[in-house]
Motif scaffolding. Structure first.
Motif, PDB file in Angstrom:
ATOM      1  N   LYS A 109       0.875  -1.172   0.000  1.00  0.00           N
ATOM      2  CA  LYS A 109       0.000   0.000   0.000  1.00  0.00           C
ATOM      3  C   LYS A 109       0.910   1.219   0.000  1.00  0.00           C
ATOM      4  O   LYS A 109       1.853   1.291   0.787  1.00  0.00           O
ATOM      5  N   ASN A 166      -4.351   2.263  -3.184  1.00  0.00           N
ATOM      6  CA  ASN A 166      -5.139   1.138  -2.694  1.00  0.00           C
ATOM      7  C   ASN A 166      -4.228  -0.063  -2.490  1.00  0.00           C
ATOM      8  O   ASN A 166      -3.397  -0.364  -3.355  1.00  0.00           O
ATOM      9  N   GLU A 167      -4.385  -0.734  -1.378  1.00  0.00           N
ATOM     10  CA  GLU A 167      -3.548  -1.897  -1.101  1.00  0.00           C
ATOM     11  C   GLU A 167      -3.758  -2.948  -2.189  1.00  0.00           C
ATOM     12  O   GLU A 167      -4.880  -3.203  -2.610  1.00  0.00           O
ATOM     13  N   LYS A 168      -2.656  -3.511  -2.648  1.00  0.00           N
ATOM     14  CA  LYS A 168      -2.709  -4.510  -3.705  1.00  0.00           C
ATOM     15  C   LYS A 168      -1.763  -5.652  -3.362  1.00  0.00           C
ATOM     16  O   LYS A 168      -0.667  -5.431  -2.863  1.00  0.00           O
TER      17      LYS A 168
END
Length: 176
Positions: A83, A120-122
């Motif tokens: 993130k 956005n966390e990925k």
């Protein structure tokens, strides 16, 4: 009852396959930084490491690394959650490092990917085949080069498993 026992065994077998199962971010991640990143501090969470930068530089000027010896010729899948809030790129590598002949040596061992993390966390997943070290006295490391990124970044939930991938894999690895 049988289903519960089966599910418990299945979950246990998945955890046993994770080669970073006992990974401790505070103990196992090492931060290396050039003088221009002396202000950078690291915050450790239960399964995460966070830091922030005010500028970019050469990618290898700010690096998180962890030592991990893997089986030559074996295919692995690396998974890491990222993130970020900022801009730039970071590189994730599996390398051989050490002293050889007249100086320090760093050479790729099957993984070298560059990503531009987003806010956005990925979860990023990569598949790679481990290549032979140039010398047996070199140690092997996973590295995350952060010097090319400006902003806040959090890395978490690192996992590494042997893969059953059957297609071809480029020399620098494959994003899944």
């Amino acid at each position: 009852m049988f289903r519960f026992i089966f599910l418990l065994c299945f979950i246990s077998s998945l955890q046993a396959d994770d080669l970073f199962r006992k990974f401790d971010v505070k103990r196992d991640w090492r931060l290396a930084k050039k003088s221009e990143f002396n202000y950078v501090g690291v915050k450790y969470g239960k399964n995460s490491v966070s830091l922030g930068t005010k500028h970019t530089a050469e990618p290898h000027y700010l690096t998180l690394s962890t030592e991990k010896e893997l089986e030559v010729g074996q295919i692995y899948e690396l998974q890491i959650s990222i993130k970020a809030k900022g801009e730039g790129n970071l590189s994730i590598l599996y390398v051989g490092k050490g002293e050889m002949g007249s100086g320090a040596v760093v050479h790729p061992r099957g993984l070298h990917v560059r990503i531009s993390p987003q806010e956005n966390e990925k979860v990023y997943r990569f598949c790679f085949k481990v290549t032979k070290k140039k010398s047996s006295n070199l140690k092997s490391f996973f590295q995350v080069m952060l010097g090319g990124y400006k902003g806040e970044i959090r890395l978490s939930d690192i996992k590494l498993v042997k893969s059953k991938h059957e297609g071809s894999i480029p020399p620098k690895g494959l994003a899944l």
